[in-house]
Write a protein that holds these residues in place. Structure first.
Motif, short mmCIF file in Angstrom:
data_model
loop_
_atom_site.label_atom_id
_atom_site.label_comp_id
_atom_site.label_asym_id
_atom_site.label_seq_id
_atom_site.Cartn_x
_atom_site.Cartn_y
_atom_site.Cartn_z
N THR A 1 6.79 -1.70 -3.96
CA THR A 1 6.88 -3.08 -4.02
C THR A 1 6.76 -4.18 -2.67
O THR A 1 6.03 -4.95 -2.84
N GLU A 2 6.50 -4.02 -1.80
CA GLU A 2 5.73 -4.50 -0.75
C GLU A 2 4.49 -4.95 -0.64
O GLU A 2 4.02 -4.36 -0.82
N GLU A 3 4.28 -5.89 -1.07
CA GLU A 3 3.12 -6.48 -1.28
C GLU A 3 1.95 -6.14 -0.18
O GLU A 3 0.58 -5.74 -0.38
N SER A 4 2.28 -5.95 0.96
CA SER A 4 1.86 -6.32 2.55
C SER A 4 0.64 -4.81 2.47
O SER A 4 -0.43 -4.38 2.65
N LEU A 5 2.52 -3.80 2.43
CA LEU A 5 2.01 -2.25 2.26
C LEU A 5 0.97 -2.11 1.43
O LEU A 5 0.05 -1.41 1.12
N ARG A 6 1.17 -2.83 0.33
CA ARG A 6 0.50 -2.22 -1.25
C ARG A 6 -0.95 -2.34 -1.18
O ARG A 6 -1.83 -1.64 -1.21
N GLU A 7 -1.47 -3.36 -0.15
CA GLU A 7 -2.56 -3.79 -0.23
C GLU A 7 -2.91 -2.26 0.93
O GLU A 7 -4.92 -2.06 0.63
N ARG A 8 -2.66 -2.18 2.22
CA ARG A 8 -3.33 -1.12 2.97
C ARG A 8 -2.96 0.26 2.19
O ARG A 8 -4.79 0.68 2.02
N VAL A 9 -2.04 0.49 1.15
CA VAL A 9 -2.67 1.50 0.87
C VAL A 9 -3.70 1.70 -0.01
O VAL A 9 -3.99 2.73 -0.15
N GLN A 10 -3.85 0.91 -0.64
CA GLN A 10 -5.00 0.08 -1.56
C GLN A 10 -5.99 1.10 -0.77
O GLN A 10 -7.37 1.22 -1.28
N ARG A 11 -6.03 -0.26 0.63
CA ARG A 11 -7.23 0.50 1.00
C ARG A 11 -7.45 1.59 1.16
O ARG A 11 -8.73 2.28 1.80
N GLU A 12 -6.86 2.15 1.81
CA GLU A 12 -6.77 3.68 2.63
C GLU A 12 -7.17 4.67 1.41
O GLU A 12 -6.45 6.31 2.39
N LEU A 13 -6.68 4.60 0.53
CA LEU A 13 -6.84 5.75 -0.51
C LEU A 13 -7.54 5.09 -1.95
O LEU A 13 -6.88 4.83 -2.95
N PRO A 14 -8.55 4.78 -2.00
CA PRO A 14 -9.55 4.12 -2.77
C PRO A 14 -9.45 4.82 -4.33
O PRO A 14 -9.91 4.42 -5.57
N ASN A 15 -9.31 6.03 -3.73
CA ASN A 15 -8.98 6.90 -5.06
C ASN A 15 -7.48 6.75 -6.32
O ASN A 15 -7.94 7.15 -7.29
N ALA A 16 -6.58 6.44 -5.39
CA ALA A 16 -5.73 6.32 -6.67
C ALA A 16 -5.29 4.86 -7.17
O ALA A 16 -5.95 3.57 -6.57
N LYS A 17 -4.65 4.88 -7.73
CA LYS A 17 -4.43 3.27 -8.50
C LYS A 17 -2.85 2.94 -7.53
O LYS A 17 -2.36 3.86 -7.85
N VAL A 18 -2.99 1.88 -7.66
CA VAL A 18 -1.50 1.60 -6.86
C VAL A 18 -1.36 0.21 -7.27
O VAL A 18 -2.45 -0.98 -8.46
#
Lengths: 271, 271
Positions: free
Chosen positions: A177-194
């Motif tokens: 939900t939270e946009e800030s977290l979303r960016e971080r997760v996308q960065r840390e998990l490049p394999n995943a679809k966020v």
DNA sequence: ACCCACCTTCACTCACATAATCACAATAAG
DNA sequence: CTTATTGTGATTATGTGAGTGAAGGTGGGT
């Protein structure tokens, strides 16, 4: 002046750590004095003077108080850090012994009865739920879909396990939900679809008036789910996380959540 | 087959960690099963079947058990490591809160009454005594005389502090009974005078028949002493270390010990 | 649809541990 | 010697938890 509050809280905590009421009160009283007699302790705590002696003797055997055998007897508390360390060690030791004892106990298997489908389990407590979440991710074979409704539910350990899942060709999809977290997760998990979770409507505290939020929502291999919710909770002040997890493709609960996640959420991913 | 012993010990430990008897028994029973119904738990523990439900519900809220709401209900214990970790964290948190609360409490000073001489304090428990010993060494100004009657009383922390005392020109004298330990200490504390303790006669278990040994004997600046003794103790099996420490040059106890150490022991050093 | 066996909950009794009070002996001070 | 204060022990009250049973609910078999 929530000093009273601290005072009472200390007494409660000491009782939770195994002391009796009088022992707890006497110890806290002594903590406020460089040293004290039974009478002084009785005055500032609410322990009857005649019971101070017993209480302090117990404290002495626990290593929390020193006794001066004079007339009148004088008592002195060890330093706060020393007391804390003493108590901590006591429980540390107990937990270690417990672990050992439990391991040594031989299993008893009274009846073969391992019906694996249609399980629905309830569990509570953040750490238990975190642990189960990680375990389910570890077990994943094919696909992990995870919606995170709260930053604190995204820990480094979880990140690792999601990474590992991705590395063994499991499809990892994460909604946030939270946009800030979303960016971080996308960065840390490049394999995943966020993607942006379409989950906001689930946490409709405005309408229902309750303070419950969905914290984690997990679907593994289309046949296992975990849902956790979080209450700010009644005046008690103690928050609590509760969860259910279910197994079995044809488990009703699993089916509902699967449907929910595929239709309501994943549509965003492709879009 | 001290498996029974482990079983019972686990139950006791769990109770010491705050669980009720039924809760402890139910948890241990569940640990022996992959999962179980109320009846199964009741059979292998000694918990009345009708009370298994209450117990397990409490366990669930503590994050130790998961519940499957079916008919009959099924219960499952979390893994041993998970349970241990959960309990450990619970107490860790409590101790931390306690430390904070205690610090915040304002001191109460009812009466000026700080007579500093002639103190004699009693304390028990290995860690409390170790801590006090170190503190006294740290306070030393001029001279430290220490007799060690037991290898376990010579810890690395103590070694450091003795070293530090020596470095600030405090005269450090150490008496040790066991020869092997004596060599080691001499090596590790080159600044100190290490000698064979003439203390054997103090630990005269042969004559008195009791199992008490002097473990530490400390004299600091000729005006502060600490003596600790160690009991193998009554059938109870739980050993215990007890100590007194006293301050004041003219304190009778201090005088006696000072005399004892100077005459009975230090004569060996010069010889 | 009914009965029966079992599951689950709840209310209650009893026992025990702990809190609270009191009586009395020991000690110190005046 | 008197008196106030300290320390010990016994005694009573109270609350919590162990143990038991009654009653309602659920599902399976007839």
């Amino acid at each position: 002046m929530n000093d009273l509050s601290n005072h009472e809280q200390a007494i409660e905590l000491l009782q939770e750590l195994g002391l009796k009421e009088y022992e707890a009160k006497a110890f806290v009283a002594l903590t406020r004095l460089p040293q004290g007699t039974a009478k002084e302790i009785s005055d500032i705590s609410e322990v009857p003077r005649t019971r101070v002696y017993d209480a302090v003797r117990v404290l002495e055997t626990k290593g929390l108080v020193e006794i001066q055998h004079a007339n009148p007897q004088r008592f002195r508390a060890v330093s706060i850090d020393e007391a804390a360390e003493t108590l901590r060690r006591e429980y540390e030791d107990r937990v270690d012994s417990l672990r050992t004892s439990l391991r040594e106990i031989e299993p008893a298997v009274p009846a073969e009865n391992t019906e694996v489908t249609h399980e629905v389990w309830a569990l509570s407590g953040g750490s238990a739920i975190t642990s189960r979440t990680q375990q389910l991710v570890d077990e994943s074979d094919d696909e992990v879909i995870l919606v995170i409704g709260d930053e604190s539910a995204y820990t480094p350990e979880l990140q690792e396990r999601l990474q590992a899942a991705g590395d063994r060709d499991v499809s990892v999809v994460i909604g946030i939900t939270e946009e800030s977290l979303r960016e971080r997760v996308q960065r840390e998990l490049p394999n995943a679809k966020v993607f942006a979770s379409g989950l906001e409507w689930l946490n409709s505290s405005a309408e229902t008036g309750d303070e419950t939020v969905i914290r984690r929502l997990l679907l593994v291999d289309r046949n296992t789910i975990l849902v956790s919710s979080f209450h700010e909770d009644l005046g008690e002040g103690h928050e609590h996380e509760q969860a259910v997890f279910g197994r079995g493709f044809d488990n009703g609960l699993v089916a509902i959540v699967r449907r929910l996640m595929y239709t309501g959420l994943l549509s965003n991913v492709e879009a």
